[in-house]
Motif scaffolding. Structure first.
Motif, PDB file in Angstrom:
ATOM      1  N   ASN A   1      -0.338  14.834  -9.624  1.00 19.34           N
ATOM      2  CA  ASN A   1       0.441  14.247 -10.716  1.00 19.34           C
ATOM      3  C   ASN A   1       0.756  12.783 -10.463  1.00 19.34           C
ATOM      4  O   ASN A   1       0.673  11.943 -11.377  1.00 19.34           O
ATOM      5  CB  ASN A   1       1.740  15.034 -10.915  1.00 19.34           C
ATOM      6  N   VAL A   2       1.123  12.465  -9.240  1.00 20.18           N
ATOM      7  CA  VAL A   2       1.429  11.073  -8.902  1.00 20.18           C
ATOM      8  C   VAL A   2       0.190  10.199  -9.050  1.00 20.18           C
ATOM      9  O   VAL A   2       0.256   9.083  -9.580  1.00 20.18           O
ATOM     10  CB  VAL A   2       1.999  10.967  -7.471  1.00 20.18           C
ATOM     11  N   ALA A   3      -0.952  10.695  -8.592  1.00 22.28           N
ATOM     12  CA  ALA A   3      -2.189   9.927  -8.700  1.00 22.28           C
ATOM     13  C   ALA A   3      -2.513   9.632 -10.161  1.00 22.28           C
ATOM     14  O   ALA A   3      -2.861   8.500 -10.528  1.00 22.28           O
ATOM     15  CB  ALA A   3      -3.339  10.673  -8.040  1.00 22.28           C
ATOM     16  N   GLU A   4      -2.402  10.640 -11.017  1.00 16.34           N
ATOM     17  CA  GLU A   4      -2.717  10.460 -12.436  1.00 16.34           C
ATOM     18  C   GLU A   4      -1.741   9.496 -13.104  1.00 16.34           C
ATOM     19  O   GLU A   4      -2.150   8.604 -13.868  1.00 16.34           O
ATOM     20  CB  GLU A   4      -2.680  11.813 -13.143  1.00 16.34           C
ATOM     21  N   GLU A   5      -0.450   9.633 -12.827  1.00 17.60           N
ATOM     22  CA  GLU A   5       0.552   8.772 -13.459  1.00 17.60           C
ATOM     23  C   GLU A   5       0.423   7.328 -12.995  1.00 17.60           C
ATOM     24  O   GLU A   5       0.524   6.384 -13.803  1.00 17.60           O
ATOM     25  CB  GLU A   5       1.958   9.306 -13.146  1.00 17.60           C
ATOM     26  N   THR A   6       0.168   7.146 -11.704  1.00 19.31           N
ATOM     27  CA  THR A   6       0.049   5.797 -11.156  1.00 19.31           C
ATOM     28  C   THR A   6      -1.201   5.106 -11.698  1.00 19.31           C
ATOM     29  O   THR A   6      -1.188   3.919 -12.031  1.00 19.31           O
ATOM     30  CB  THR A   6       0.004   5.851  -9.621  1.00 19.31           C
TER      31      THR A   6
ATOM     32  N   ILE B   1       0.858  -1.187   0.000  1.00 16.11           N
ATOM     33  CA  ILE B   1       0.000   0.000   0.000  1.00 16.11           C
ATOM     34  C   ILE B   1       0.895   1.238   0.000  1.00 16.11           C
ATOM     35  O   ILE B   1       1.691   1.450   0.922  1.00 16.11           O
ATOM     36  CB  ILE B   1      -0.925   0.034   1.227  1.00 16.11           C
ATOM     37  N   TYR B   2       0.800   2.013  -1.062  1.00 16.46           N
ATOM     38  CA  TYR B   2       1.528   3.277  -1.157  1.00 16.46           C
ATOM     39  C   TYR B   2       0.626   4.390  -0.635  1.00 16.46           C
ATOM     40  O   TYR B   2      -0.539   4.498  -1.033  1.00 16.46           O
ATOM     41  CB  TYR B   2       1.935   3.561  -2.604  1.00 16.46           C
ATOM     42  N   LEU B   3       1.157   5.217   0.236  1.00 17.20           N
ATOM     43  CA  LEU B   3       0.394   6.302   0.845  1.00 17.20           C
ATOM     44  C   LEU B   3       0.976   7.642   0.412  1.00 17.20           C
ATOM     45  O   LEU B   3       2.203   7.812   0.381  1.00 17.20           O
ATOM     46  CB  LEU B   3       0.449   6.211   2.372  1.00 17.20           C
ATOM     47  N   MET B   4       0.085   8.594   0.101  1.00 19.65           N
ATOM     48  CA  MET B   4       0.585   9.916  -0.257  1.00 19.65           C
ATOM     49  C   MET B   4      -0.370  11.005   0.199  1.00 19.65           C
ATOM     50  O   MET B   4      -1.582  10.928  -0.016  1.00 19.65           O
ATOM     51  CB  MET B   4       0.798  10.034  -1.767  1.00 19.65           C
TER      52      MET B   4
ATOM     53  N   VAL C   1       4.381   1.801   2.054  1.00 21.17           N
ATOM     54  CA  VAL C   1       5.386   2.775   1.637  1.00 21.17           C
ATOM     55  C   VAL C   1       4.768   4.164   1.668  1.00 21.17           C
ATOM     56  O   VAL C   1       3.742   4.413   1.013  1.00 21.17           O
ATOM     57  CB  VAL C   1       5.909   2.479   0.214  1.00 21.17           C
ATOM     58  N   LEU C   2       5.360   5.059   2.439  1.00 26.39           N
ATOM     59  CA  LEU C   2       4.916   6.443   2.483  1.00 26.39           C
ATOM     60  C   LEU C   2       5.693   7.236   1.437  1.00 26.39           C
ATOM     61  O   LEU C   2       6.925   7.278   1.470  1.00 26.39           O
ATOM     62  CB  LEU C   2       5.137   7.049   3.864  1.00 26.39           C
ATOM     63  N   LEU C   3       4.983   7.830   0.490  1.00 27.55           N
ATOM     64  CA  LEU C   3       5.623   8.623  -0.552  1.00 27.55           C
ATOM     65  C   LEU C   3       5.924  10.007   0.008  1.00 27.55           C
ATOM     66  O   LEU C   3       5.193  10.973  -0.205  1.00 27.55           O
ATOM     67  CB  LEU C   3       4.723   8.704  -1.789  1.00 27.55           C
TER      68      LEU C   3
ATOM     69  N   THR D   1       7.772  11.177  -6.359  1.00 24.48           N
ATOM     70  CA  THR D   1       7.338  10.816  -7.713  1.00 24.48           C
ATOM     71  C   THR D   1       8.081   9.589  -8.218  1.00 24.48           C
ATOM     72  O   THR D   1       7.490   8.689  -8.830  1.00 24.48           O
ATOM     73  CB  THR D   1       7.563  12.001  -8.674  1.00 24.48           C
ATOM     74  N   HIS D   2       9.376   9.524  -7.949  1.00 20.34           N
ATOM     75  CA  HIS D   2      10.180   8.380  -8.404  1.00 20.34           C
ATOM     76  C   HIS D   2       9.818   7.110  -7.638  1.00 20.34           C
ATOM     77  O   HIS D   2       9.761   6.017  -8.220  1.00 20.34           O
ATOM     78  CB  HIS D   2      11.667   8.704  -8.239  1.00 20.34           C
ATOM     79  N   MET D   3       9.566   7.226  -6.357  1.00 22.32           N
ATOM     80  CA  MET D   3       9.178   6.061  -5.560  1.00 22.32           C
ATOM     81  C   MET D   3       7.851   5.484  -6.042  1.00 22.32           C
ATOM     82  O   MET D   3       7.650   4.267  -6.074  1.00 22.32           O
ATOM     83  CB  MET D   3       9.064   6.455  -4.084  1.00 22.32           C
ATOM     84  N   ALA D   4       6.928   6.366  -6.445  1.00 27.43           N
ATOM     85  CA  ALA D   4       5.600   5.925  -6.888  1.00 27.43           C
ATOM     86  C   ALA D   4       5.681   5.083  -8.154  1.00 27.43           C
ATOM     87  O   ALA D   4       4.797   4.255  -8.416  1.00 27.43           O
ATOM     88  CB  ALA D   4       4.701   7.134  -7.119  1.00 27.43           C
ATOM     89  N   ARG D   5       6.737   5.269  -8.944  1.00 29.14           N
ATOM     90  CA  ARG D   5       6.870   4.516 -10.192  1.00 29.14           C
ATOM     91  C   ARG D   5       7.136   3.030  -9.957  1.00 29.14           C
ATOM     92  O   ARG D   5       7.047   2.228 -10.885  1.00 29.14           O
ATOM     93  CB  ARG D   5       7.979   5.126 -11.049  1.00 29.14           C
ATOM     94  N   ALA D   6       7.443   2.674  -8.720  1.00 27.63           N
ATOM     95  CA  ALA D   6       7.647   1.262  -8.402  1.00 27.63           C
ATOM     96  C   ALA D   6       6.331   0.535  -8.150  1.00 27.63           C
ATOM     97  O   ALA D   6       6.294  -0.699  -8.093  1.00 27.63           O
ATOM     98  CB  ALA D   6       8.551   1.131  -7.169  1.00 27.63           C
ATOM     99  N   ALA D   7       5.244   1.274  -7.996  1.00 26.77           N
ATOM    100  CA  ALA D   7       3.936   0.662  -7.723  1.00 26.77           C
ATOM    101  C   ALA D   7       3.473  -0.148  -8.927  1.00 26.77           C
ATOM    102  O   ALA D   7       3.622   0.266 -10.076  1.00 26.77           O
ATOM    103  CB  ALA D   7       2.915   1.741  -7.374  1.00 26.77           C
ATOM    104  N   ARG D   8       2.874  -1.313  -8.643  1.00 26.31           N
ATOM    105  CA  ARG D   8       2.394  -2.218  -9.688  1.00 26.31           C
ATOM    106  C   ARG D   8       0.880  -2.384  -9.564  1.00 26.31           C
ATOM    107  O   ARG D   8       0.294  -2.052  -8.530  1.00 26.31           O
ATOM    108  CB  ARG D   8       3.074  -3.578  -9.536  1.00 26.31           C
ATOM    109  N   PRO D   9       0.250  -2.961 -10.582  1.00 25.29           N
ATOM    110  CA  PRO D   9      -1.200  -3.179 -10.518  1.00 25.29           C
ATOM    111  C   PRO D   9      -1.652  -4.066  -9.365  1.00 25.29           C
ATOM    112  O   PRO D   9      -2.827  -4.049  -8.997  1.00 25.29           O
ATOM    113  CB  PRO D   9      -1.506  -3.835 -11.874  1.00 25.29           C
ATOM    114  N   THR D  10      -0.730  -4.833  -8.798  1.00 29.77           N
ATOM    115  CA  THR D  10      -1.067  -5.664  -7.641  1.00 29.77           C
ATOM    116  C   THR D  10      -0.956  -4.898  -6.328  1.00 29.77           C
ATOM    117  O   THR D  10      -1.223  -5.453  -5.262  1.00 29.77           O
ATOM    118  CB  THR D  10      -0.152  -6.898  -7.576  1.00 29.77           C
TER     119      THR D  10
END
Length: 292
Positions: free
Chosen positions: A215-220, A152-155, A179-181, A189-198
Motif C-alpha cells: 500500500n505504501v509503495a502504491e500511494e507513494t 532515501i525512504y526504506l521499507m 528514513v526507515l519506515l 504509512t504516515h511517515m511515507a506521506r512526507a516523501a517528495r518527488p525529489t
C-alpha cells in the motif's frame, strides 16, 4: 485451443512481457504458471512438463492450456524459448546450477551440519543466479537515483527487515539522509506521506508480501516519488511502476529461505553509491562505528 488472435512470442523476452500484460486477467491456475515461469526460467528450460506442473501445484494439462492461450501449439513449443535462453547464458553457468541441484537432490545427510551444508549450497546457487540476472544498467540506474535523492525512504517488513536495516546503517554512515519506515507505532504509512518527488523510496518485499508495504509503495508512487524495488518476481505487487526492479527469485517458500542474495545486492548498491560519493571507483570505503 490455440489462440489465433495474435502471433505467439518468438523470444523469451517477448513471452515474459506478454505474461506481465495478461497476468491480472488470468485464472488462478494460469497465474501460478506465470509466476513460476518468471521466477524459475532455468528450471523451466530443463525440467519435464510433469515436474513443472508439480512445482506449480497444478495438473499438467493446465500448462498445455496456458501455452495455447498465448498462441503456442503446446507447452513444449513455449518451453523451447526457455531452452534457447539457457544456450545463450554465461558459459558454464547452467552446468554449475545443474551440478548444485544434483548435489542437493542426492544428499541424505540430515544432521545439524548437513542443514548448514544444504543452506550454503543453495546460497551459492542463488548468488550465481543473481550475477546472471542483474544487469549493469539496473545497478547504475538505481545508484543514480540513490545519489540524487534528497532523502532515501526504506521499507521492508517480515523477513525483509534485515535487508532494509543493513541499508539504513550503511547509508547513514555514508552521510545520506535516510528514513526507515518502521511499522512500530503504526506510523510507517504516515511517515511515507512526507516523501517528495525529489526523494526515493526503496522497498524490499518477498512473498507473501506485507500488505502495508504494498500500500505504501502504491500511494507513494501515485505522488511521483521514484521507487526502487527488491522483490522475488517481476510479477510482484511492488514491481509495477518501479523505476528499477531487482527480481531475486526464491525457488521455494520454506522456513529456511535465505537472504544471502538480497543482502549481497543491498551491499553492492551501497558500495557502488560509496564509490560515487567518495569519487573513488576502485577503493570505496564505508565508514565504521568506532569507540574512543
Amino acid at each position: 485451443m490455440v489462440d489465433d488472435s495474435f502471433t505467439a512470442p518468438r523470444s523469451y523476452e517477448e513471452l515474459i512481457r506478454l505474461i506481465h500484460d495478461r497476468h491480472a486477467g488470468m485464472s488462478r491456475a494460469f497465474q501460478k504458471v506465470g509466476l513460476y515461469l518468471t521466477q524459475n526460467p532455468n528450471d523451466v528450460g530443463v525440467l519435464s512438463v510433469g515436474a513443472i506442473a508439480e512445482r506449480c501445484g497444478i495438473h499438467a494439462s493446465n500448462l498445455v492450456r496456458f501455452a495455447q492461450a498465448l498462441g503456442f501449439s503446446g507447452f513444449k513449443e513455449l518451453q523451447q524459448l526457455f531452452r534457447i535462453r539457457l544456450t545463450t547464458a554465461a558459459p558454464g553457468f547452467d552446468a554449475r546450477v545443474r551440478a548444485l541441484e544434483a548435489e542437493l537432490g542426492g544428499r541424505e545427510d540430515r544432521s545439524e551440519l548437513g542443514f548448514l551444508r544444504d543452506l550454503v549450497v543453495r546460497d551459492i546457487s542463488s548468488l550465481q543466479d543473481l550475477i546472471a540476472d542483474i544487469s549493469a544498467e539496473q545497478i547504475a540506474h538505481a545508484v543514480t537515483l540513490m545519489e540524487k535523492a534528497d532523502t532515501i525512504y526504506l521499507m521492508g517488513q517480515l523477513r525483509s527487515v534485515p535487508v532494509v536495516e543493513l541499508l539504513r546503517y550503511v547509508l547513514t554512515m555514508l552521510g545520506k539522509r535516510t528514513v526507515l519506515l518502521d511499522p512500530g507505532g503504526g506510523l510507517a504509512t504516515h511517515m511515507a506521506r512526507a516523501a517528495r518527488p525529489t526523494d526515493l523510496l526503496l522497498v524490499v518485499s518477498f512473498r507473501f508480501y506485507a500488505t502495508e508495504v504494498v500500500n505504501v509503495a502504491e500511494e507513494t508512487l501515485s505522488r511521483g516519488v521514484p521507487l526502487v524495488a527488491i522483490s522475488d518476481s517481476t510479477l510482484s505487487p511492488i514491481a509495477k511502476g518501479a523505476a528499477v526492479l531487482f527480481a531475486v527469485p526464491e525457488h521455494e517458500y520454506t522456513f529456511s529461505r535465505s537472504l544471502a542474495a538480497p543482502m549481497c545486492l543491498a551491499q553492492a548498491l551501497a558500495v557502488a553509491l560509496a564509490a560515487r560519493l567518495q569519487n573513488d571507483s576502485e577503493q570505496p570505503r564505508i565508514p565504521i562505528v568506532t569507540t574512543a
